[in-house]
Structure formats: structure tokens, C-alpha cells
Design a protein around this motif. Structure first.
Motif, PDB file in Angstrom:
ATOM      1  N   ILE A  75     -19.390   1.879  18.807  1.00 48.52           N
ATOM      2  CA  ILE A  75     -18.649   1.861  20.071  1.00 48.52           C
ATOM      3  C   ILE A  75     -17.354   2.673  19.992  1.00 48.52           C
ATOM      4  N   GLU A  83     -21.554   6.565  24.949  1.00 47.28           N
ATOM      5  CA  GLU A  83     -21.406   7.680  25.897  1.00 47.28           C
ATOM      6  C   GLU A  83     -22.225   8.887  25.424  1.00 47.28           C
ATOM      7  N   GLN A 131     -24.329  -8.213  18.781  1.00 39.46           N
ATOM      8  CA  GLN A 131     -24.794  -9.587  18.891  1.00 39.46           C
ATOM      9  C   GLN A 131     -23.669 -10.599  19.057  1.00 39.46           C
ATOM     10  N   ARG A 181     -12.227  -2.406  13.266  1.00 37.57           N
ATOM     11  CA  ARG A 181     -12.916  -3.304  14.198  1.00 37.57           C
ATOM     12  C   ARG A 181     -12.610  -4.766  13.878  1.00 37.57           C
ATOM     13  N   THR A 225     -11.202   1.218  21.591  1.00 33.87           N
ATOM     14  CA  THR A 225     -12.576   0.869  21.978  1.00 33.87           C
ATOM     15  C   THR A 225     -12.854  -0.539  21.513  1.00 33.87           C
ATOM     16  N   THR A 226     -13.521  -1.312  22.350  1.00 30.01           N
ATOM     17  CA  THR A 226     -13.922  -2.665  21.977  1.00 30.01           C
ATOM     18  C   THR A 226     -15.061  -3.104  22.905  1.00 30.01           C
ATOM     19  N   LEU A 227     -15.252  -4.414  23.001  1.00 30.20           N
ATOM     20  CA  LEU A 227     -16.377  -4.933  23.788  1.00 30.20           C
ATOM     21  C   LEU A 227     -15.889  -5.999  24.747  1.00 30.20           C
ATOM     22  N   LYS A 242     -17.255  -9.327  27.277  1.00 27.23           N
ATOM     23  CA  LYS A 242     -18.364 -10.256  27.546  1.00 27.23           C
ATOM     24  C   LYS A 242     -18.961  -9.951  28.921  1.00 27.23           C
ATOM     25  N   GLY A 291     -25.441 -12.753  24.071  1.00 24.38           N
ATOM     26  CA  GLY A 291     -25.951 -11.865  23.042  1.00 24.38           C
ATOM     27  C   GLY A 291     -25.971 -10.402  23.410  1.00 24.38           C
ATOM     28  N   LEU A 302     -23.152  -7.376  24.772  1.00 25.74           N
ATOM     29  CA  LEU A 302     -21.770  -7.114  25.127  1.00 25.74           C
ATOM     30  C   LEU A 302     -21.676  -5.726  25.756  1.00 25.74           C
ATOM     31  N   PRO A 328     -19.825  -2.275  25.800  1.00 27.90           N
ATOM     32  CA  PRO A 328     -18.828  -1.453  25.118  1.00 27.90           C
ATOM     33  C   PRO A 328     -17.868  -0.821  26.132  1.00 27.90           C
ATOM     34  N   ARG A 334     -13.832   1.412  26.614  1.00 26.19           N
ATOM     35  CA  ARG A 334     -12.792   2.235  25.978  1.00 26.19           C
ATOM     36  C   ARG A 334     -11.613   2.349  26.916  1.00 26.19           C
ATOM     37  N   MET A 393      -5.887  -5.887  23.397  1.00 24.44           N
ATOM     38  CA  MET A 393      -7.022  -6.680  22.914  1.00 24.44           C
ATOM     39  C   MET A 393      -6.960  -8.106  23.474  1.00 24.44           C
ATOM     40  N   ARG A 395     -10.044  -9.570  25.549  1.00 22.67           N
ATOM     41  CA  ARG A 395     -10.773 -10.718  25.005  1.00 22.67           C
ATOM     42  C   ARG A 395     -11.006 -11.790  26.064  1.00 22.67           C
ATOM     43  N   MET A 425     -21.838   3.764  34.227  1.00 22.67           N
ATOM     44  CA  MET A 425     -21.019   4.398  33.195  1.00 22.67           C
ATOM     45  C   MET A 425     -19.630   4.695  33.768  1.00 22.67           C
ATOM     46  N   THR A 439     -18.413   2.061  28.779  1.00 20.07           N
ATOM     47  CA  THR A 439     -18.979   3.271  28.158  1.00 20.07           C
ATOM     48  C   THR A 439     -20.498   3.194  28.130  1.00 20.07           C
ATOM     49  N   LYS A 440     -21.030   2.332  28.975  1.00 19.38           N
ATOM     50  CA  LYS A 440     -22.479   2.190  29.051  1.00 19.38           C
ATOM     51  C   LYS A 440     -22.827   1.661  30.434  1.00 19.38           C
TER      52      LYS A 440
END
Lengths: 420, 118
Positions: free
Chosen positions: A49, A66, A152, A175, B52-54, B56, B62, B64, B66, B68, B82, B86, B96, B114-115
Motif C-alpha cells: 500500500i 494504484e 487481513q 508500517r 499511506t495506510t488503511l 476500515k 477482513g 481494508l 488502502p 494515501r 494516523m 484509525r 479510485m 487508492t483502490k
């Protein structure tokens, strides 16, 4: 058994497989089919990511998702077909058949005009480097930890030691830090960084994570869960100095100690494997020792930039399509590519010198870091290409582009010449 | 203030020593080229990073999303960003580069997907 037919079948839907499929379509192959064992396309980039992809290819800094999304979109537009959740069991290069299995299609046999191997690589594990000690939980390869955390939503630990300064290890250090874990240190056996300097700065220095060069883990402690590791400096022969070992407390160890091309299918098919890269030997068309089988990406040799994988895979896809359409002539004059001074390996390993359109890019890695050098490709005494570099190191791939029309001798040698 | 900066412009990785106060640079040593001067100046006065992170996804277990920062954010605000991310949950579908959080931590930078998720 389910029987299918296509022009080009591609094993693997990661960046290599996607780029090969797109190129095969663009070259005119009618039915191009990707077989992928995951439930989505994109391969390892799905869990990458972080940014840093696409600088060469697109001139901008993209994240993994991306980057692969652009290829998936293009593959969809061109009408590339794919089977997801299907694992290839066997490549039969004599009959040009690929046998695969998956819950949706059952056992299937795909008859193809040509086959592209794009299975990527796997991580070397703790067992692969034989670290002594107990076998508690909390030990992961960096990539499997990355998958757990990024795909996950499973946090793997709170206090982490990372062995190996490869890019995946450093990226996981950042990360884990961002997710609230404490990364105690990154331990590296060599006296230089294995990954990119940029990652050292942005993933370790930014978070105050110490980098221990010329150190290694000599023992893992803990019964149910890892409780600590012994870290010792190494001498000039990379032997740990036991008296100076120190116990470092942690609940998690990540191994970022190298990648191995995944070539079980290739070996079983009897295709020639290069002993240095551990991938199939290829010519400039990315064609293996079995003429209907092509290969690209990390299954051939482990790359550091996905941009290179995409470029190389487009070559494989193009020539696989030409082969399937009967447009690729058999190699006439195969000239081996030879590693000279301070070159560990070369890809491709041979060149068909009769190719008329001429340009071939030779990718290679050096054995040792070296400053102020000239990279030279030569045929006998004749220089085919040369390029000056301030610094070369094993972690960053180099390349030279040569013109096949200039090949007059019996081999092409690539060497690193130290400037006087 | 003194700072040692490792240049990341090219693989050479010059160690550049910078001395200065705030935005003002008094001396710089160890750079190998002009690009290094530009890099070290930016790193000394206003270091920024792409985050960049994720995030929910509401109602989905299960998987996430992504994300940025659309542009780099100041380095010292990474952990503040963050904290906000979070606590965030998003609904799908998403395209996107859909904006997930606008102007995070008053940086003027948006957090984007980013997705694409159907």
C-alpha cells in the motif's frame, strides 16, 4: 475435465502477468487468458500500500494498488480473460497444455499456442537461513506479516525485531510503527544496506529505528511466544562473535532475508534453470529453453522495481503472442551472455543475434558495491555499450542496451570496470 | 540547530550536514550535486512525507481500503493523521481517488482511496 483453448495462457495475475497479457493482446493474440490462484488480480502489489511505484514507467509516485489498477483497467479494456481462484498444477510444454484446478472450474486443461510463466517469487524463511533456537509463535516473513496487517487487518505484534535490511523489512518497520508497534531494531548481516537508501531514511530514520549493520540473530528465545533474540556482531567472515551477543527483548521477529523465484512448475516441465538467478534461462524474447514457453518478472530473476518487471513482461507477452500466431522464427544464432568482472548475473542469458530490429536491454546485478565505475558490454574487444556510474550496489539492478547488429563474436560479456 | 541529512535523490546517498535556524540555512556540507542542496534544504526547513495506510470498510470484515495522502504532509504530523484515520470507517462503493478525509489535521491535504471497491 474441463477443456479450454486459448492463444496465450499466462500463469500468474500479478504485475508480470498483467503486463504480459496486455502486450500479447496489443500484438494481436485473440484469446489471452490469465490463471491466478488468488481471488483478485494484482499479485503482491495488493499488499504494497506504500508509495514508490511507477516513477520510471509513469513518471509519478504511485502506491501498489494504484499501479496494478492501471494495468487491470487496461487488461479489461483490451478483453484479457482471467480465471481467479485457480491454481496451476502442471505445465506440459510438449503438448502446450496447462492443467489447473479451482472450485469454480474444477480440474481444467487449457490448450494454448504459447505459455507465459509469471508466478513471481516467495520469501526465504527462518528455516532457509537456519537461525538456531526455539520455535515459538511470533516469527513471520516480512511479506506474510505485510499480508496479515494490510489485507487481513491482523496486527502481528507489539515489539518487533527485523532481520534483514531488504526493502520489505524496512517498509514493514514503518508500517508497524505507524500502527503503534515498537520496532526495536533492524539487524543486517552485511556491512551495507540491502534495500534502497530512500527506505532507510523514510522507514527507519524517520521513526528513530536503529540499523545494526554487520550484526545477526544468533538464537531465538521463548516457549509459546518469542520473548527475545540474541543479537551479535559478525567478523569479516560473517561469523558471529558469540562473546558480544546481547539479548534483545521482543514479541515478534520479521525475516526480510531474500526472495526466491517460484519455479516448481518450471522445473517439473524440464525447462532449463539458471543456477544463479534460480529462474528459467531466457533469450531476449524472454523465451525459455522450451520454445513455446516464455517467462517474465520475479520468476525469472528477483527485481527491485516493478517498473522493470512491467517492461520485461511486455517483451514476454509480445513474443509469446507472435509465437502463438506462428510469427516468431526459431532462434538462428544463439550467443551466450557472459558475466565479467563484478557481475553476479545477467538477464537475458543468451541473445539471438539474427534479430533485425536490434535493441536488447541486458539487466544485471553486481557482486559487490563499488564506486566510480564504467559498465561495459563487449563482444571480444568491440564495445557494444558503456555507461558511467558513481556507485553500483547489489541491491539496485543495472542495465545496458545493446544493438544486436553489432554482435560479431561468439559471446557478449558485461563487466564493471573500475576507473583508474 | 545541526542536522545530518541522508540524500535520497540518487543511490549515492550523500550525508549532508546542515546548520541553521528555522527556515534559515547558515551552512551546508557534504552534498555531491545541486539536487542534493535542494533536497537538504527542503528536508531541513520543511520535511514532508506521503502517508499511506488503511481504513476500515463499514460492514465488511477482513478487507481494508488502502488510502494515501493526495500530497505529502509534514513529517511531524504523521502520527496525528494516523489517529484520525484509525477512527474512520468508510462506506462502499468507492471509486479510485475518492476523498475519504478532507483536509486532514489542517494540512490542506486530503486522504484519498487508492483502490476502487464495488
Amino acid at each position: 475435465m474441463n477443456n479450454m483453448k486459448c492463444d496465450v495462457v499466462i500463469i500468474g495475475g500479478g504485475p508480470a502477468g498483467l503486463a504480459a497479457a496486455i502486450a500479447a493482446k496489443q500484438e494481436g493474440a485473440e484469446k489471452v487468458l490469465i490463471v491466478e490462484r488468488d481471488h483478485a488480480l494484482g499479485g503482491i502489489l495488493q499488499q504494497c500500500i506504500h508509495p514508490g511505484f511507477g516513477l520510471t514507467r509513469f513518471g509519478e509516485e504511485l502506491t501498489g494498488p494504484e499501479y496494478y489498477s492501471r494495468f487491470v483497467d487496461q487488461a479489461n479494456e483490451l478483453g484479457v480473460e482471467y480465471m481467479l481462484g485457480a491454481m496451476v498444477l502442471q505445465v506440459n510444454n510438449e503438448t502446450n497444455e496447462v492443467i489447473c484446478t479451482g472450485s469454480e472450474y474444477g480440474l481444467a486443461c487449457i490448450q494454448a499456442g504459447s505459455i507465459v510463466l509469471a508466478m513471481g517469487c516467495r520469501e526465504r524463511t527462518r528455516a532457509g537461513i537456519m537461525v538456531p533456537g526455539t520455535r515459538p509463535s511470533g516469527l513471520f516473513t516480512a511479506g506474510s506479516a505485510q499480508r496479515l496487517v494490510n489485507r487481513q487487518n491482523i496486527m502481528v505484534g507489539k515489539k518487533v525485531v527485523i532481520l534483514g535490511s531488504g526493502d520489505i523489512g524496512m517498509i514493514m518497520a514503518r508500517r508497524m510503527s505507524l500502527e503503534g508497534a515498537k520496532v526495536v531494531m533492524v539487524v543486517e548481516l552485511m556491512d551495507y544496506l540491502a534495500g534502497l537508501t530512500r527506505n532507510r531514511v523514510q522507514c527507519l530514520d524517520d521513526f528513530g529505528i536503529p540499523l545494526k549493520l554487520s550484526h545477526t540473530i544468533t538464537r531465538i528465545e521463548g516457549d509459546e511466544r518469542v520473548t527475545g533474540v540474541w543479537v551479535a556482531p559478525v567478523d569479516e567472515n560473517k561469523k558471529p562473535i558469540a562473546e558480544q551477543a546481547e539479548l534483545v527483548e521482543c514479541d515478534t521477529v520479521l525475516f526480510s532475508v531474500g526472495l526466491l523465484p517460484e519455479n516448481e512448475l518450471t522445473r517439473k516441465a524440464g525447462i532449463e534453470i539458471n543456477p544463479v538467478t534460480n529462474g528459467p534461462a531466457v533469450n531476449q524474447y524472454m523465451q525459455t529453453s522450451s520454445p513455446s514457453v516464455f517467462a517474465c518478472g520475479n520468476v525469472v530473476h528477483v527485481n527491485d522495481l516493478v517498473d522493470n518487471v512491467s517492461a520485461e513482461s511486455a517483451v514476454a507477452g509480445k513474443y509469446a503472442a507472435m509465437y502463438a500466431m506462428g510469427k516468431l522464427k526459431d532462434a538462428q544464432k544463439n550467443v551466450p551472455c557472459v558475466t565479467g568482472r563484478n557481475v553476479r548475473y545477467l538477464c537475458p542469458q543468451s541473445i539471438d543475434a539474427n534479430q533485425k530490429d536490434g535493441k536488447v536491454t541486458l539487466y544485471f546485478r553486481v557482486l559487490q558495491p563499488e564506486q566510480k565505475v564504467t559498465l561495459v558490454a563487449r563482444c571480444g574487444d568491440e564495445i557494444l555499450a558503456k555507461h558511467k556510474e558513481i556507485l553500483v550496489n547489489p541491491g539496485e539492478m543495472n542495465h545496458l542496451t545493446i544493438d544486436t547488429n553489432m554482435i560479431s563474436g561468439s559471446d557478449v560479456t558485461v563487466e564493471v570496470v573500475k576507473e583508474a | 540547530m545541526k542536522k545530518e541529512i541522508i540524500c535520497t535523490v540518487c543511490p549515492r546517498g550523500c550525508h549532508i550536514n546542515v546548520e541553521g535556524e528555522g527556515e534559515k540555512i547558515l551552512s551546508m556540507e557534504g552534498y555531491g550535486c545541486k539536487r542534493g542542496v535542494t533536497y537538504a534544504t527542503a528536508e531541513f526547513t520543511n520535511p514532508v512525507r506521503i502517508l499511506t495506510t488503511l481504513v476500515k470498510i463499514d460492514g465488511v470484515d477482513g478487507e481494508l481500503l488502502p488510502v494515501r495522502s493526495a500530497n505529502p504532509v509534514p513529517k511531524e504530523k504523521l502520527f496525528d493523521c494516523m489517529e484520525i484515520i484509525r477512527k474512520t470507517k468508510v462506506g462502499v462503493p468507492l471509486k479510485m481517488h475518492d476523498v475519504i478525509i478532507k483536509n486532514i489535521c489542517d494540512t490542506g491535504v486530503d486522504i484519498v482511496a487508492t483502490k476502487a471497491v464495488k
